[in-house]
Design an enzyme around this catalytic site. Structure first.
Site, PDB file in Angstrom:
ATOM      1  CD  GLU A  99     -11.188   7.500  12.078  1.00 23.84           C
ATOM      2  OE1 GLU A  99     -10.332   8.261  11.035  1.00 23.84           O
ATOM      3  OE2 GLU A  99     -12.194   6.973  11.478  1.00 23.84           O
TER       4      GLU A  99
ATOM      5  NE  ARG B 249      -4.581  -1.621   2.368  1.00 22.73           N
ATOM      6  CZ  ARG B 249      -5.798  -2.025   2.708  1.00 22.73           C
ATOM      7  NH1 ARG B 249      -5.399  -1.568   4.175  1.00 22.73           N
ATOM      8  NH2 ARG B 249      -6.029  -3.124   3.076  1.00 22.73           N
TER       9      ARG B 249
END
Length: 565
Positions: free
Chosen positions: A379, A291
């Protein structure tokens, strides 16, 4: 202006997966709960948009243990994880997955066992899901349904929280704006939970919902709490760019690229992975980029003028037979067709997009901040993931940290009396009541300017020159915004909402940029082109705080410093 007032034992700000779980657990502790969101309850935030997997060491198909999950999480975090939080995440995950299973979420099964997929970074199949790209919607629906049967939980949407109220240094509620009417609303509570998600709306291209602009971080800072690891923004390399894709996760292409050998092509329709990687024998001689390398390769191709028309790269599956595509994609093929996309005839355009934020509000194992009565989850919390998040841990984090924050806030509220007073909310109320109807900058355009600045100067690959230029611009934009809100109407007022959003976004963007300037190394999601190596001296967390309007930065050993509430 008239001011409405609502009181509850626990105020939960944000109604995504973490916020709904927090509300359920706080009510279970005997507290009355007020769950508020700027969107519809359970319809905003990141959870409902997530279409992938949830990591938990269930061991139903392959022998597993939460400590193995922890080892993979710590490895991904590059030495910066708060091991206490990471251990809580991994140890409690199986319980939450089974609890959700009892609530009929519909985890996929095989041979009578919950099915688990092998996601990148895990040493074995560990990630559960519902079906093709529907995990997030199923989770959100299940939590909404569960919440409807919880006594003592009131839900209010369309409220933008302006500031958290404090009295004698402790959280005691908040001030809000009811967006449809322009009504000021004060909220009294014994405990407050921040569950507002991340900050990826700060970037031009992102996988976030509209309300992920870092509100919770700004609220926490102004209330006196600390932030941690703000420099670590995770970018996903092949987020969907074009053609238009409605109702589907922009990060959906990654597993299919690996599984089917999707080809990355530049604007000249030439494969370019070989220019940035060596052959991987495990991939039948094909060039396969991780990635981070894929993000780098696409970025460099675009910078060299070899990007696709929309400013990314092409991802092509045209070499894959139709039957194989349908076998791999299942019903997704039909959903793509509804968007006018035929993978046998056309490539799609992809580009790196801001996907997740590892940093956030600094908490202890109870999800308590250094401000008594103030908690955070999901988060919005930093520390557990260190420098990079392990695949599949995001929804796990919403479940585990949401439940823990709700339980802790509920217990705190039941042991304390309400400390709210008019004086605690007066600064925010006076600010809203004193809005100015005057000519000012186009605030929507300023938001777009901020997003472009962060993407270009504080993106996946950073340099000192770019970061300092960004900070100068952010400071100028902050001065230009001023301290008195702009207004355009008596009722629904998009200019005022944009002003409030920009106020938060600029503060959080400065926190990210300040931390990125200081960390002169490359670690995890923070990559400095002028400092490519990892430095042992930087095996520390950076802590951001706010005092009298000024941000300050300190360092701390991972997991150091327990907070009391």
């Amino acid at each position: 202006m008239t001011v409405a007032h609502i009181e509850a034992d626990v105020l939960v700000i944000g109604a995504g997966g973490a916020g709904m779980y927090a509300a359920i657990e706080a009510a279970g502790a005997g507290a009355s709960v007020l769950l508020v969101d700027r969107a519809l309850i359970g319809r905003g935030g990141a959870t409902v948009m997530a279409q992938m997997t949830v990591a938990a060491a269930l061991g139903e198909q392959t022998p597993d243990h939460w400590e193995r999950h922890l080892a993979d999480t710590l490895a991904a975090g590059r030495g910066l994880c708060d091991e206490r939080l990471a251990a809580l995440l991994c140890e409690d995950a199986p319980h939450r997955i089974r609890e959700m299973d009892g609530w009929k979420v519909g985890w996929a099964r095989e041979g009578g066992h919950i099915k688990q997929a092998h996601a990148p970074g895990h040493d074995r199949p560990r990630c559960v899901y519902v079906d093709f790209l529907s995990t997030g919607p199923a989770v959100s629906r299940t939590l909404r349904t569960r919440l409807q049967h919880v006594n003592g939980a009131r839900r209010v949407g369309d409220l933008v929280i302006v500031d958290i109220a404090t009295r004698d240094g402790a959280a005691c509620g908040a001030t809000a704006l009811h967006v449809p009417t322009g009504q000021i609303v004060t909220l009294g509570a014994k405990a407050v939970v921040i569950a507002t998600g991340g900050l990826t709306r700060l970037y031009r291209r992102n996988s976030a919902s509209f309300n992920m602009g870092g509100d919770g971080y700004a609220l926490a800072l102004r209330a006196g709490a600390e932030l941690i690891d703000m420099e670590f923004v995770q970018f996903f390399p092949i987020g969907h760019l074009a053609p238009r894709l409605v109702g589907m996760d922009p990060i959906m292409w990654d597993p299919f690229r690996y599984k089917l050998g999707g080809r990355l092509l530049n604007g000249e329709m030439r494969e370019f992975e070989e220019d940035y990687a060596t052959r991987d024998a495990r991939s039948d001689g094909q060039y396969v980029l991780t990635r981070d390398l894929a993000t780098y390769a696409i970025t460099k191709e675009v910078e060299a003028g070899r990007g696709s028309p929309a400013g990314g790269a092409y991802l092509s599956f045209q070499h894959i037979p139709d039957a194989e595509l349908r076998r791999a994609f299942g019903p997704v093929i039909d959903r793509l067709a509804a968007n006018g996309i035929d993978l046998t005839k056309q490539p799609i355009e992809v580009a790196p997009i801001a996907h997740y934020h590892m940093g956030g509000v600094r908490v202890d194992e109870r999800m308590a901040t250094c401000v008594p009565g103030l908690f955070a989850c999901g988060e919005a919390v930093g520390g557990a993931n260190g420098a990079n998040r392990l695949s599949g841990n995001a929804i796990t984090e919403a479940f585990v940290f949401g439940a823990r924050a709700g339980e802790s806030a509920g217990r705190y509220a039941m042991a304390h009396s309400l400390a709210w007073s008019d004086a605690a909310t007066r600064p925010a109320v006076d600010m809203l009541a004193g809005v100015e109807r005057r000519e000012g900058p186009n605030l929507a355009a300023k938001v777009a300017e901020l997003q472009a600045l962060m993407a270009d100067k504080v993106g996946p690959f950073r340099t000192d020159d770019k970061l300092r230029e960004a900070m100068r611009t952010l400071e100028h934009m902050t001065r230009e915004l001023g301290e008195r809100p702009l207004s355009s109407a008596d009722g629904f007022d998009p200019v005022l909402v944009d002003w409030l959003d920009l106020r938060n976004m600029l503060l959080v963007a400065r926190a990210v940029t300040m931390a990125a300037i200081a960390r002169d190394e490359s670690r995890g999601a923070h990559q400095r082109e002028d400092h490519p190596g990892l430095e042992e001296r930087w095996a520390v967390n950076q802590i951001v705080s706010l005092s009298h309007g000024a941000l300050s930065l300190a360092t701390s050993a991972p997991g150091a410093g327990r907070m009391a509430s």
